[in-house]
Design an enzyme around this catalytic site. Structure first.
Site, PDB file in Angstrom:
ATOM      1  CD  GLU A 107     -38.376  -9.196  98.596  1.00  0.00           C
ATOM      2  OE1 GLU A 107     -38.105  -8.494  97.501  1.00  0.00           O
ATOM      3  OE2 GLU A 107     -38.868  -8.557  99.637  1.00  0.00           O
ATOM      4  CB  SER A 479     -13.384   0.276 158.399  1.00  0.00           C
ATOM      5  OG  SER A 479     -13.646   1.127 159.495  1.00  0.00           O
TER       6      SER A 479
END
Length: 778
Positions: A107, A479
């Site tokens: 860059e 149950s």
């Protein structure tokens, strides 16, 4: 036309307007002005309009990045993130040199030498524009910072000159390291990711210091074009850009030839999704909602960190266990056929587009990957997932779907070219055909002492169904509700040794005026103790017991455990679980048996900090306990604990003790009518956990499925992790209970043979006890 007016108009003109540029160039030539002089005059004129319109500068001198909300386990594992931008602010001193070198090489290799602007590059760019097109960017890192913070991406010369002026100002106000720090934390890098720290986590699931040279070079290549150069979207272009970065690093002497060769050849594993260290999407959503209720819009930008009470290892164990056992259930019930179908064009590009389009409608679910079949026979299937690879399935990998590979298979289940199937890969890299389950499940674990969540899985796949079954699914408990009826009976003078008759029972109140005759799953066994009856989940004895203490008393008693009385019937079906509960309610209720009778309030958030780590909120420590806070008698909790341990030793939950090799497990299975729901609720030590499985639109899970086959395996696999390394726990008998004939009873009832005599004579069970007295001579 004057030069100044032409320049001013030229500032706002898009660079693609070539006709105007040609006219301007002809005007300058006609006036005898050309070359560098013309450019200089243009620049000077343009600056007159740029300088007065410069934006405020404090956005870089007082940099406050938008940092998302992040959610962690108690031991620091990231489990969720919310915000428009994925970002981790990282000081320049913590960014590894290899990444800085890679970025600067591609860059701005002269970054530490220039004053913010590459004069030759800018001049070339302007001249190129005046002579036929804006082909050269010439942007330094500093200029890119200016553009990122202040400007649009519009390609006009006015924007370019503003960028130059701002670059000078930035260089005069900040050091080079500060500028690079801004850039490396702010730059967009694809996939909603900003900054290199977040990109490293998004693409490689790594922290910055752990990046290799090859990975750093690939990340450094993204800023030029994040949409086309990010490796999740276009790995080929990203690879080409990475090699360019590495060549530039080699030219600048940043790396050796050997390092270059090794990096170019290193295979990289790229992720296309943001991954977390713990699977807890439903938890993350719960936290997000709570934080947003308090902080509103700031929730997603101010960098709040929320630390939950979850444990990373236990959370992942719960997630893995739930998915594994849901898939095991699904495998037991057969292959349903492909999920979809697409006609595959002959043209390769059209074919790839068709595959991408259909797979977008069938997203992968963790290890269940969607793929399109491209070749099929009874012995081999080739399929293509969204990644573009070709998957080969053969041998045992075809067994689950073997029926669908036969030529005579029905069309709705046949696997053919163009079918959308699910595949998964085992630890040895072998592929197998699977399918997305229709059934769902939930799991929650709490600390039984303070109510803090240890693990929560709200469903099989959050992306498929965001509904949180732990907190919001009201289901019949079957149950698993029985222990609370038994607990109520202890307060009426019953004990684990009390005998009741497991024999057919006919009661009024059935459908259509018929009698109601409750049944057991395993037939009738005559007189047995309540301890045995609970362990074996005897329905008829549970009904007889509720009939003796009265449904209204039991219904009121349920509220002690946090149940909503309005959601439970005031009739005998209550004891068979015909009411409604959530898994979270059930976990809190069983916690009272585990902790000696105290209520717990579920607690999810431990603390909230700001982006700098300052504590904004912290959960207060739990207050000290005393006997006045108990919801049930300590003696009741102790006796119920002994009965629930029997369930896991010799009853319907016996596989828990067998598989975990522990004697301190307690809990209860639950299966509703026609097996619409399967439950297991239980605990050991201070860990209480509940597992549930069922369909969102209730339907039978199968006549051979029970809580012990559906939910208990989930609970066992989680407990293996939660209890690892922890010694078994034993409970001492509290004052006020005694052993009578080998079982526990309240002291005030120990002369009543397990049941208060007056209650027996006047109860609906009188005829039963008359029979028992004759049989046993009492």
């Amino acid at each position: 036309m004057s030069i100044l007016s032409s320049a001013v108009k030229f500032l706002a003109l898009p660079l693609a307007a070539t006709n105007y540029r040609k006219n301007l160039r002809r005007t300058l030539v006609a006036l005898g002005i050309d070359g560098i002089l013309a450019v200089g005059l243009l620049v000077g004129a343009m600056l007159l309009t740029v300088l007065p319109s410069l934006p405020s500068f404090d956005v870089v001198t007082d940099y406050r990045p938008k940092i998302p909300l992040r959610i962690y386990t108690d031991d620091g594992a990231l489990l969720g993130e919310f915000g428009d931008e994925h970002r981790d602010f990282t000081p320049i001193k913590d960014i590894p040199p290899v990444l800085k070198d890679a970025l600067l090489a591609i860059e701005d290799s002269r970054f530490y030498d220039h004053s913010g602007v590459d004069y030759r590059g800018v001049l070339r760019a302007l001249v190129a524009d005046l002579t036929g097109g804006f082909r050269q960017g010439a942007s330094t890192i500093t200029m890119q910072v200016a553009r990122t913070f202040f400007l649009s991406q519009e390609k006009t010369i006015k924007r370019k000159l503003t960028e130059v002026v701002l670059a000078y100002r930035i260089e005069s106000a900040l050091s080079k390291d500060q500028i690079l720090e801004l850039y490396m934390n702010q730059i967009y890098l694809g996939q909603r990711t900003h900054g290199f720290a977040s990109a490293a986590r998004t693409y490689f699931q790594k922290r910055l210091p752990d990046l290799t040279l090859a990975e750093a070079a690939m990340l450094a290549g993204i800023p030029q074009n994040p949409a086309k150069r990010n490796p999740a979207v276009n790995p080929l272009r990203a690879k080409a850009r990475q090699q360019l970065v590495l060549k530039r690093m080699l030219q600048l002497g940043m790396i050796t030839q050997a390092q270059f060769t090794e990096a170019v050849g290193q295979p990289l594993k790229i992720s296309n999704t943001l991954r977390f260290e713990a699977h807890a999407d439903h938890v993350a959503e719960m936290v997000r909602q709570r934080v947003y209720a308090q902080y509103k819009g700031d929730t997603y930008t101010q960098g709040f960190n929320v630390y939950t009470t979850l444990n990373k290892a236990e959370q992942n164990a719960a997630y893995d266990s739930l998915r594994r056992n849901v898939l095991a259930y699904d495998q037991r019930h057969g292959y349903r056929g492909p999920e979809g179908f697409v006609d595959l064009p002959d043209n390769a590009d059209d074919r790839d587009e068709a595959i991408d389009r259909i797979l977008a409608k069938h997203p992968s679910s963790d290890n269940l990957i969607s793929a399109v079949v491209t070749e099929v026979s009874a012995k081999r299937v080739l399929a293509e997932p969204a990644s573009g690879d070709t998957i080969e399935i053969k041998g045992d990998g075809l067994r689950f779907a073997a029926r669908s590979l036969q030529p005579n298979a029905k069309m709705d289940i046949r696997i053919r070219v163009g079918s959308v199937i699910r595949v998964s890969q085992d630890s040895k890299g072998r592929w197998a055909i699977g399918q997305m389950p229709e059934v769902d499940a939930a799991f929650v674990a709490l600390n039984a002492e303070d109510g803090s969540y240890r693990a929560l899985v709200g469903g099989f796949d959050f992306s498929r169904n965001q509904f949180n079954h732990v907190t919001n699914a009201w289901r019949q408990p079957g149950s698993s509700i029985k222990p609370f009826v038994y607990s109520a009976a202890l307060e009426k003078g019953y004990s684990p040794a009390t005998l009741l008759n497991d024999a057919p029972l006919s009661l009024p109140g059935g459908e259509g005026g018929q009698t109601w005759e409750p049944r057991n799953d395993d037939g009738f066994d005559g007189p047995m103790s309540l301890r045995q009856a609970l362990a074996r989940s005897k329905n008829v004895i549970a009904v007889r017991l509720l009939q003796a203490i009265s449904p209204q008393y039991a219904r009121d008693y349920l509220q002690r455990f946090g149940f909503d009385a309005a959601k439970h019937p005031a009739n005998l079906t209550l004891t068979l679980g015909s009411g409604s509960v959530t898994p979270l309610q059930m976990a809190g209720a069983y916690a009272a048996f585990a902790n000696g009778g105290f209520p717990v309030a579920p607690q999810l958030i431990r603390k909230i900090t700001d982006a700098r780590g300052n504590v904004l909120w912290e959960a207060p420590p739990p207050p000290p306990r005393d006997d006045t806070q108990r919801v049930i008698d300590e003696r009741n909790a102790f006796i119920m604990d002994s009965m629930l341990r029997e369930v896991t030793r010799s009853g319907t939950g016996a596989q828990a003790s067998q598989r975990l090799g522990r004697s301190d497990l307690a809990g209860k299975t639950g299966t509703t009518s026609d097996a619409f729901d399967g439950w297991f609720a239980g605990y050991s030590g201070n860990v209480v956990a509940v597992a549930w499985m069922g369909h969102d639109q209730p339907k039978s899970l199968g006549n051979r499925e029970f809580g012990a086959t559906l939910a208990l395996p989930i609970w066992i696999d989680y407990m293996r992790q939660a209890l690892a390394g922890k010694p078994p726990t034993e409970r001492k008998a509290p004052p006020g209970v005694s052993l009578v004939d080998g079982d526990w009873v309240y002291d005030e009832f120990k002369g009543d043979d397990g049941v208060k005599a007056l209650d027996v004579e006047e109860s609906p069970l009188k005829s039963i006890f008359d029979t028992l007295r004759k049989a046993f001579g009492s």
